[in-house]
Scaffold this motif. Structure first.
Motif: not given
Length: 175
Positions: A75-83, A89-90, A120-122
Motif C-alpha cells: 500500500g501507499f499514501v501520498g499527502f501534502d497541503r491541499s491543492r 495553509p493549515t 500532516l500534523m508535523e
C-alpha cells in the motif's frame, strides 16, 4: 495473516516508484470494477504512472509513504497541503491512498492513514481532505470510519479517460 498484523510504514524511495505504479494501477482496476460495470477501467500507462511517482518521491510533492508486508509494498499514501483553491495553509490533503486488494481489510489502510495524519500534523496542518469517487463504497466507508465527513456541496464530475466519475470531498480535523 491475521487481522491483528501490523504493517511497517516508511518513506518511499526512488526504487519504490515502479512497485507503487504497479500497485496503483492494479488497485484502480480492482476498485473501479464494481463502479463501472461493463465499462473498461481507465488506467494510466505504467511508464507514465511510474514517472509521476518517481517525481513525487524525488521532490516530496506529495510526500509518499509505503506500507510493507515483509519486503513487499502492499500500500501507499501520498499527502501534502491541499491543492484546492482558497484553502488555508493549515489544510492538508491525502492526494492518493491505495492498498493491494490482497491486503484489503487487514489494517494496511489504517497504518497508511496514521502515517499521513502524523506527517500532516508535523507540517502544521490542522485539517485534512480527500477527494473520492462517490460510487467507491469501500473507500467512502473507510474514510467515514476514520472520521471524515462528506462535504455535500463539493460533488463534481471528473473525466478519467473516456469515463466520467462523480467525486466528492471529505474532510476532518487532524487532532
Amino acid at each position: 495473516m491475521s487481522s491483528t498484523t501490523t504493517f511497517k510504514v516508511r518513506p518511499a524511495t526512488l526504487r519504490d516508484a515502479k512497485a507503487i505504479a504497479e500497485l496503483h494501477n492494479s488497485s484502480v482496476r480492482e476498485a473501479f470494477k464494481s463502479m463501472l460495470a461493463d465499462t473498461p477501467v481507465p488506467v494510466t500507462p505504467l511508464d507514465k504512472r511510474q514517472a509521476y511517482w518517481r517525481e513525487a518521491i524525488e521532490y516530496a510533492e506529495p510526500q509518499v509513504q509505503v506500507a510493507m508486508d515483509e519486503d513487499k509494498i502492499v500500500g501507499f499514501v501520498g499527502f501534502d497541503r491541499s491543492r484546492d483553491k482558497g484553502t488555508p495553509p493549515t489544510m492538508g490533503e491525502i492526494w492518493a491512498i491505495y492498498v493491494a486488494s490482497s491486503h484489503w481489510d487487514k489494517g494496511v489502510g489504517l497504518a497508511l492513514w496514521d502515517a499521513a495524519r502524523e506527517g500532516l500534523m508535523e507540517e502544521g496542518c490542522s485539517n485534512v481532505s480527500i477527494w473520492l469517487p462517490i460510487a467507491n463504497e469501500r473507500a467512502m466507508r473507510f474514510h467515514e470510519l476514520a472520521g471524515f465527513k462528506r462535504e455535500m456541496n463539493t460533488a463534481k464530475t471528473v473525466q478519467i479517460g473516456a469515463v466520467k466519475i462523480e467525486e466528492m470531498r471529505l474532510k476532518r480535523p487532524l487532532n
